[in-house]
Design a protein around this motif. Structure first.
Motif, PDB file in Angstrom:
ATOM      1  N   HIS A   1       7.268   6.727   7.972  1.00  0.00           N
ATOM      2  CA  HIS A   1       7.191   6.109   6.768  1.00  0.00           C
ATOM      3  C   HIS A   1       7.302   7.221   5.169  1.00  0.00           C
ATOM      4  CE1 HIS A   1       7.389   2.101   8.460  1.00  0.00           C
ATOM      5  NE2 HIS A   1       6.175   2.692   8.709  1.00  0.00           N
ATOM      6  N   LEU A   2       6.318   8.297   5.394  1.00  0.00           N
ATOM      7  CA  LEU A   2       6.605   9.418   3.750  1.00  0.00           C
ATOM      8  C   LEU A   2       8.047   9.713   3.837  1.00  0.00           C
ATOM      9  CD1 LEU A   2       4.103   9.375   1.677  1.00  0.00           C
ATOM     10  CD2 LEU A   2       3.756  11.695   3.386  1.00  0.00           C
TER      11      LEU A   2
ATOM     12  N   SER B   1       3.174   3.087   0.741  1.00  0.00           N
ATOM     13  CA  SER B   1       1.822   1.926   1.718  1.00  0.00           C
ATOM     14  C   SER B   1       2.289   1.923   3.134  1.00  0.00           C
ATOM     15  CB  SER B   1       2.844   0.607   1.155  1.00  0.00           C
ATOM     16  OG  SER B   1       1.425  -0.614   1.589  1.00  0.00           O
ATOM     17  N   ASN B   2       2.561   2.239   3.766  1.00  0.00           N
ATOM     18  CA  ASN B   2       3.126   1.774   4.939  1.00  0.00           C
ATOM     19  C   ASN B   2       2.470   3.494   5.704  1.00  0.00           C
ATOM     20  OD1 ASN B   2       3.687  -0.728   6.329  1.00  0.00           O
ATOM     21  ND2 ASN B   2       6.053  -0.281   5.316  1.00  0.00           N
ATOM     22  N   ALA B   3       2.917   3.989   4.633  1.00  0.00           N
ATOM     23  CA  ALA B   3       2.368   5.542   5.862  1.00  0.00           C
ATOM     24  C   ALA B   3       0.757   5.536   5.646  1.00  0.00           C
ATOM     25  CB  ALA B   3       2.695   7.043   5.204  1.00  0.00           C
ATOM     26  N   CYS B   4       0.428   4.986   4.652  1.00  0.00           N
ATOM     27  CA  CYS B   4      -1.484   5.258   4.853  1.00  0.00           C
ATOM     28  C   CYS B   4      -1.390   4.195   5.641  1.00  0.00           C
ATOM     29  CB  CYS B   4      -1.634   4.810   3.258  1.00  0.00           C
ATOM     30  SG  CYS B   4      -1.540   6.678   2.183  1.00  0.00           S
ATOM     31  N   LYS B   5      -1.307   3.114   5.735  1.00  0.00           N
ATOM     32  CA  LYS B   5      -1.592   1.715   7.124  1.00  0.00           C
ATOM     33  C   LYS B   5      -1.439   2.545   8.012  1.00  0.00           C
ATOM     34  CE  LYS B   5      -0.786  -2.630   8.724  1.00  0.00           C
ATOM     35  NZ  LYS B   5       0.555  -3.620   8.464  1.00  0.00           N
TER      36      LYS B   5
ATOM     37  N   LEU C   1      -3.022  11.827  -0.331  1.00  0.00           N
ATOM     38  CA  LEU C   1      -2.850  10.517  -1.130  1.00  0.00           C
ATOM     39  C   LEU C   1      -2.590   8.933  -0.081  1.00  0.00           C
ATOM     40  CD1 LEU C   1       0.540   9.521  -1.539  1.00  0.00           C
ATOM     41  CD2 LEU C   1       1.073   9.145   0.266  1.00  0.00           C
ATOM     42  N   CYS C   2      -3.982   9.131   0.714  1.00  0.00           N
ATOM     43  CA  CYS C   2      -4.392   7.818   1.614  1.00  0.00           C
ATOM     44  C   CYS C   2      -5.988   7.948   0.733  1.00  0.00           C
ATOM     45  CB  CYS C   2      -4.404   7.746   2.871  1.00  0.00           C
ATOM     46  SG  CYS C   2      -2.274   8.005   3.412  1.00  0.00           S
ATOM     47  N   ASN C   3      -5.695   8.892   0.639  1.00  0.00           N
ATOM     48  CA  ASN C   3      -7.318   9.366  -0.278  1.00  0.00           C
ATOM     49  C   ASN C   3      -8.667   9.135   0.677  1.00  0.00           C
ATOM     50  OD1 ASN C   3      -9.643   8.894  -2.819  1.00  0.00           O
ATOM     51  ND2 ASN C   3      -9.337   6.963  -3.049  1.00  0.00           N
TER      52      ASN C   3
END
Length: 282
Positions: free
Chosen positions: A239-240, A246-250, A278-280
Motif C-alpha cells: 500500500h505504501l 491510510s491502508n498501509a497504517c491500517k 509514518l503510522c506513529n
C-alpha cells in the motif's frame, strides 16, 4: 569328576564367547539398535571391529551410532574406513555426504554426491541434495542445473521446484521465477501453507517494481490465512508503494496486533521502521 566337568563346561563357554563371529556381533548390535539400546549396540559393533578389523560392514553400523550421537567426525571416519574396502557403495557414499552436510563441509558433500551420480544418476533425491550443498556455497548456477535435473527425474517434486524458484531469484531470473510460481501453484493447489507461496510471489512482484500485481497476490495469501501477520505487514508495504498511507497504517497495526515481531520468520528492516514512523507507532 563333577568338578572337572564343571570346569570344562566353564572353559568351553568362555571360549565360545571369545570366538563370537563378526556376523553374530553385528547381528547383536543391530538387534540392540532396533530396540534403541544404542550403548549396547555400540559396544557390540566396537567389539566386532576390535576383533575383526578387516570386516568392513561393522564400520558402517558403528558409524551410524556415532552419527546418531552427534559424533560426526567419528561417523565420517567409520564411513571412510568402509569405503576403503568398498569405494563404490553408493549408500555409504550418500550417508557420508549427509554427515559432511551436517558439519557444513559442503565441498566434501558435493564430491560424494557427485560420485553417487557417476555410479547411479537415478539415485533418489541425489540432484536435490547436491543442489542444496551448492546453494549453501552460493553457487546458484550449479544449484539451478541440479534442480532442473532432479525435476526431470521427479517432475512433481515440490521441494525441488520451490528451491529452483529461490535460486532463480538469486540469479535475477525474475520472469522465470514468476512463471515457476504459476506451475507450483497450479500443480500443488492443496499444498500446506499455500498462503506463504502467494506471499513470496507478492514479494517477487514488489522486488521487480510491480506493486499492483503484488497486491493481487498478497490478497490471495490473506484470504487463505486471516491471521497471517507477515502478510498484513507486506500488504502494508505494498500500500505504501502505491501511495496509500491510510491502508498501509491500517495493515501495519493489524500485523502488530497479531504479534508480528514474535514471528520467527520476521526480521525488523528499513520498511518496518518507515511504517512505524509514518503510522506513529511506539
Amino acid at each position: 569328576m563333577k568338578k572337572i566337568l564343571s570346569l570344562i563346561v566353564t572353559i568351553l563357554l568362555c571360549q565360545s564367547l571369545i570366538a563370537q563371529t563378526v556376523e553374530e556381533l553385528n547381528a547383536l548390535g543391530i538387534k540392540y539398535a532396533k530396540k534403541e539400546k544404542f550403548d549396547e549396540a555400540f559396544s557390540a559393533f566396537d567389539k566386532a571391529i576390535n576383533l575383526y578389523p578387516n570386516s568392513p560392514g561393522t564400520y558402517v553400523n558403528r558409524g551410524n551410532i556415532h552419527r546418531f550421537r552427534g559424533n560426526y567426525n567419528l561417523a565420517i571416519a567409520d564411513y571412510s574406513k568402509f569405503l576403503d574396502f568398498s569405494p563404490k557403495n553408493i549408500d555409504v557414499l550418500y550417508a557420508r555426504a549427509g554427515v559432511y552436510k551436517e558439519v557444513a563441509a559442503f565441498d566434501n558433500a558435493i564430491f560424494d554426491y557427485s560420485r553417487v551420480i557417476e555410479i547411479d544418476p537415478s539415485y533418489t533425491d541425489i540432484y536435490f541434495d547436491r543442489a542444496y550443498s551448492y546453494i549453501r556455497l552460493k553457487d546458484y548456477e550449479n544449484a539451478k542445473n541440479d534442480l532442473i535435473a532432479q525435476l526431470k527425474i521427479s517432475p512433481k517434486d515440490f521441494k525441488s521446484l520451490a528451491n529452483l524458484i529461490n535460486v532463480k531469484k538469486e540469479l535475477k531470473l525474475f520472469d522465470e521465477a514468476i512463471m515457476d510460481y504459476d506451475k507450483l501453484l497450479n500443480e500443488f493447489p492443496n499444498q500446506q501453507d499455500l498462503h506463504i507461496l502467494y506471499n513470496n510471489r507478492a514479494n517477487l512482484y514488489r522486488e521487480t517494481n510491480r506493486p499492483k500485481e503484488a497486491l493481487v497476490e498478497i490478497e490471495k495469501a490473506l484470504k487463505l490465512n486471516r491471521n497471517y501477520a507477515i502478510g498484513y505487514f507486506n500488504r502494508a508495504s505494498i500500500h505504501l508503494d502505491l501511495g496509500d498511507a491510510s491502508n498501509a497504517c491500517k495493515d501495519f497495526k493489524k500485523a502488530l496486533s497479531l504479534n508480528l515481531q514474535k514471528d520467527p520468520h520476521f526480521e525488523v528492516d528499513e520498511g518496518f521502521e518507515k511504517l512505524k514512523s509514518l503510522c506513529n507507532v511506539h
